[in-house]
Design a protein around this motif. Structure first.
Motif, short mmCIF file in Angstrom:
data_model
loop_
_atom_site.label_atom_id
_atom_site.label_comp_id
_atom_site.label_asym_id
_atom_site.label_seq_id
_atom_site.Cartn_x
_atom_site.Cartn_y
_atom_site.Cartn_z
N LYS A 1 0.82 -1.21 0.00
CA LYS A 1 0.00 0.00 0.00
C LYS A 1 0.85 1.26 0.00
O LYS A 1 0.56 2.22 -0.73
N THR A 2 1.91 1.29 0.80
CA THR A 2 2.78 2.48 0.86
C THR A 2 3.47 2.72 -0.47
O THR A 2 3.50 3.85 -0.99
N THR A 3 4.00 1.66 -1.05
CA THR A 3 4.67 1.80 -2.35
C THR A 3 3.68 2.22 -3.43
O THR A 3 3.99 3.05 -4.29
N ARG A 4 2.47 1.67 -3.37
CA ARG A 4 1.44 2.05 -4.35
C ARG A 4 1.06 3.52 -4.24
O ARG A 4 0.90 4.23 -5.24
N PHE B 1 -9.35 10.06 -10.25
CA PHE B 1 -9.88 9.66 -8.93
C PHE B 1 -8.93 8.62 -8.34
O PHE B 1 -8.66 7.59 -8.96
N SER B 2 -8.45 8.92 -7.14
CA SER B 2 -7.54 7.99 -6.48
C SER B 2 -8.32 6.81 -5.89
O SER B 2 -9.55 6.77 -5.91
N SER B 3 -7.59 5.85 -5.33
CA SER B 3 -8.23 4.68 -4.72
C SER B 3 -9.02 5.04 -3.47
O SER B 3 -9.94 4.31 -3.07
N MET C 1 -10.39 13.39 -5.83
CA MET C 1 -10.38 13.77 -7.24
C MET C 1 -9.24 14.75 -7.53
O MET C 1 -8.97 15.67 -6.75
N PHE C 2 -8.61 14.54 -8.68
CA PHE C 2 -7.60 15.47 -9.22
C PHE C 2 -7.99 15.75 -10.66
O PHE C 2 -8.38 14.84 -11.40
N GLN C 3 -7.89 17.03 -11.07
CA GLN C 3 -8.28 17.40 -12.44
C GLN C 3 -7.31 18.44 -13.02
O GLN C 3 -6.62 19.16 -12.29
#
Length: 257
Positions: A14-17, A48-50, A54-56
């Motif tokens: 998870k951290t690496t991801r 959209f992250s996990s 949201m990032f645009q």
């Protein structure tokens, strides 16, 4: 020396991801901006992250709403407005409520029929079907009842058998203990030079076991002894009037003052 080929698959750590997402997201936004400026194109990017964040990115010459409208016009799709969405949701909820009410009413009527209430409007065919269903239900209930009773009987048999085995084991231990006590008493009598006890005495001792103690035997012997001399009547003197060892004296001889 060039880099090795990276296997494109989901990163399990998870951290690496999360670190990889942050780095590559920044690189993707940078490349998008460079492409928009260098080639004079309008770009709209939504990420959209996990975690749902949201990032645009949108080109400076336009806005995200304009990009969405142009996308709808070009693709022929239409995103419903807020009022239309609310109306659709309201209609869906009303239809679901009507369906639930109908199912509830049908269940209520079925329950009344199973309990024998309000059968005036039921047809003959429906009554026959209801009777068959009730008979099947009664048979299933009886089968389940007999199954539970059989299980209880089996449990009682198992419990009874276990208690009988425990009882037999306790009886065996008691007999072994009595035999050991009797053997110990017999050895003790032989060592002390005493005569072996009779069968009647041994049965009496089995009824009142004292684990080899000799005090009860002495008490039984004492209580079973018969008096050797008859009791003399009480008198004012502490000695009897005619002691047995003074029978040679004359009656006229004064003995006591």
């Amino acid at each position: 020396m060039g880099r090795g080929k990276i296997n494109i698959s989901r990163i399990e750590n998870k951290t690496t991801r999360q670190v990889t997402f942050a780095k590559r997201r920044a690189g993707l936004l940078k490349k998008t901006h460079e492409l928009s400026v260098l080639c004079d194109v309008q770009i709209g990017l939504v990420i959209f992250s996990s975690t749902g964040k949201m990032f645009q990115y949108c080109s400076d010459s336009t806005s995200m709403d304009d990009m969405i409208r142009r996308y709808q016009y070009s693709s022929g799709t239409r995103i419903p407005q807020h009022s239309d969405a609310v109306c659709n949701i309201h209609d869906i909820l009303n239809a679901e409520i009507r369906k639930i009410r109908k199912e509830t009413q049908d269940l209520h009527l079925s329950l009344q029929r199973y309990t024998g209430e309000d059968l005036s409007c039921v047809r003959f065919e429906d009554l026959e079907e209801l009777e068959n269903r009730l008979e099947e239900s009664v048979n299933r209930v009886r089968a389940r009842k007999f199954e539970i009773l059989q299980q209880e009987v089996n449990n009682l048999r198992i419990s009874t058998k276990q208690r009988e085995e425990q009882n037999d084991e306790l009886c065996h231990l008691i007999k072994e203990h009595q035999a050991a006590v009797f053997t110990h008493q017999h050895h003790y009598q032989q060592q002390m030079g005493m005569e072996p006890r009779s069968e009647e005495h041994r049965q009496l001792m089995e009824q009142f076991p004292f684990c080899g103690e000799e005090q009860p035997l002495l008490q039984l012997a004492t209580t079973s002894m018969q008096p050797q001399f008859a009791a003399y009547p009480a008198s004012s003197s502490s000695l009897p009037p005619n002691p047995p060892h003074l029978h040679e004296f004359s009656l006229n001889t004064p003995i006591y003052e």
